[in-house]
Design an enzyme around this catalytic site. Structure first.
Site, mmCIF file in Angstrom:
data_model
loop_
_atom_site.group_PDB
_atom_site.id
_atom_site.type_symbol
_atom_site.label_atom_id
_atom_site.label_comp_id
_atom_site.label_asym_id
_atom_site.label_seq_id
_atom_site.Cartn_x
_atom_site.Cartn_y
_atom_site.Cartn_z
ATOM 1 N N ARG A 194 -64.149 22.249 -52.205
ATOM 2 C CA ARG A 194 -64.788 21.167 -52.956
ATOM 3 C C ARG A 194 -65.680 21.683 -54.077
ATOM 4 O O ARG A 194 -65.930 20.963 -55.043
ATOM 5 C CB ARG A 194 -65.528 20.225 -52.004
ATOM 6 C CG ARG A 194 -64.555 19.430 -51.111
ATOM 7 C CD ARG A 194 -65.251 18.513 -50.129
ATOM 8 N NE ARG A 194 -66.160 19.173 -49.217
ATOM 9 C CZ ARG A 194 -65.812 19.679 -48.038
ATOM 10 N NH1 ARG A 194 -64.573 19.598 -47.621
ATOM 11 N NH2 ARG A 194 -66.705 20.254 -47.275
ATOM 12 N N GLU B 135 -70.648 25.592 -39.042
ATOM 13 C CA GLU B 135 -71.017 24.764 -37.896
ATOM 14 C C GLU B 135 -69.829 24.534 -36.981
ATOM 15 O O GLU B 135 -69.971 24.019 -35.879
ATOM 16 C CB GLU B 135 -71.659 23.450 -38.337
ATOM 17 C CG GLU B 135 -70.819 22.600 -39.249
ATOM 18 C CD GLU B 135 -71.016 22.860 -40.730
ATOM 19 O OE1 GLU B 135 -71.110 21.887 -41.476
ATOM 20 O OE2 GLU B 135 -71.039 24.024 -41.163
#
Length: 181
Positions: free
Chosen positions: A63, A100
């Site tokens: 992104r 994460e």
């Protein structure tokens, strides 16, 4: 155009439980569907770096590529791609990082940067900071320096921006989401 953090935040869609339970994904696709908001984001970053010593825009997969290409074009700077492992065709340096969700690797072409280059690292958000820190280590291995790590969103509860700052790298984001938001 005046920057409006409320407009930017209102166009970032929270997706609870994606990609796994307990995670709230911050989806920027509605932001990209608004020409006004996208121009607001791009113009804010362009104004911040137009007179900076940045020599290269380092866009982080994937992104970060969207905004990185716009900034590289508008600032007339080379675009350096920091890609997921196995995606670049030439001789690369590789660095591991934790997310994460687990562990991953990022790569950059070995000839992408040189001593004295000042790199703006850019992605959509700062979460745990792992990707930014891995990219910063690659920049350093190539003899260049990170000028700043920038993103649209900061997720301060995950501690990434603090880790990046503790590593001596300035950070800049346009908005932040606390865990409860």
């Amino acid at each position: 155009m005046i920057f409006d953090e409320f407009t930017i935040k209102s166009l970032i869609r929270p997706v609870p439980g994606f990609p796994k339970e307990g995670v709230t994904f911050r989806d920027i696709t509605p932001l990209y569907q608004s020409p006004r908001a996208m121009r607001m984001v791009a113009d804010s970053l362009i104004q911040r770096y137009v007179e900076s010593p940045v020599t290269h825009i380092g866009a982080i997969d994937a992104r970060g590529f969207l905004l990185g290409a716009v900034l590289a074009y508008e600032l007339n700077k080379p675009l350096i791609l920091f890609r997921k492992a196995g995606k670049l065709p030439a001789d690369c340096l590789r660095e591991a990082y934790s997310t994460e969700y687990g562990e991953a690797h990022i790569e950059v072409h070995r000839d992408a940067l040189k001593e004295g280059d000042q790199v703006l690292l850019l992605d959509d958000l700062i979460a745990t900071g792992g990707t930014f820190l891995a990219a910063a280590r690659l920049v350093s291995q190539l003899g260049a320096e990170v000028y700043e790590a920038a993103a649209i969103i900061d997720l301060p509860d995950l501690g990434g921006s603090r880790l990046i700052q503790d590593a001596g790298i300035a950070t800049f984001t346009l908005c932040a989401f606390e865990e409860a938001e």
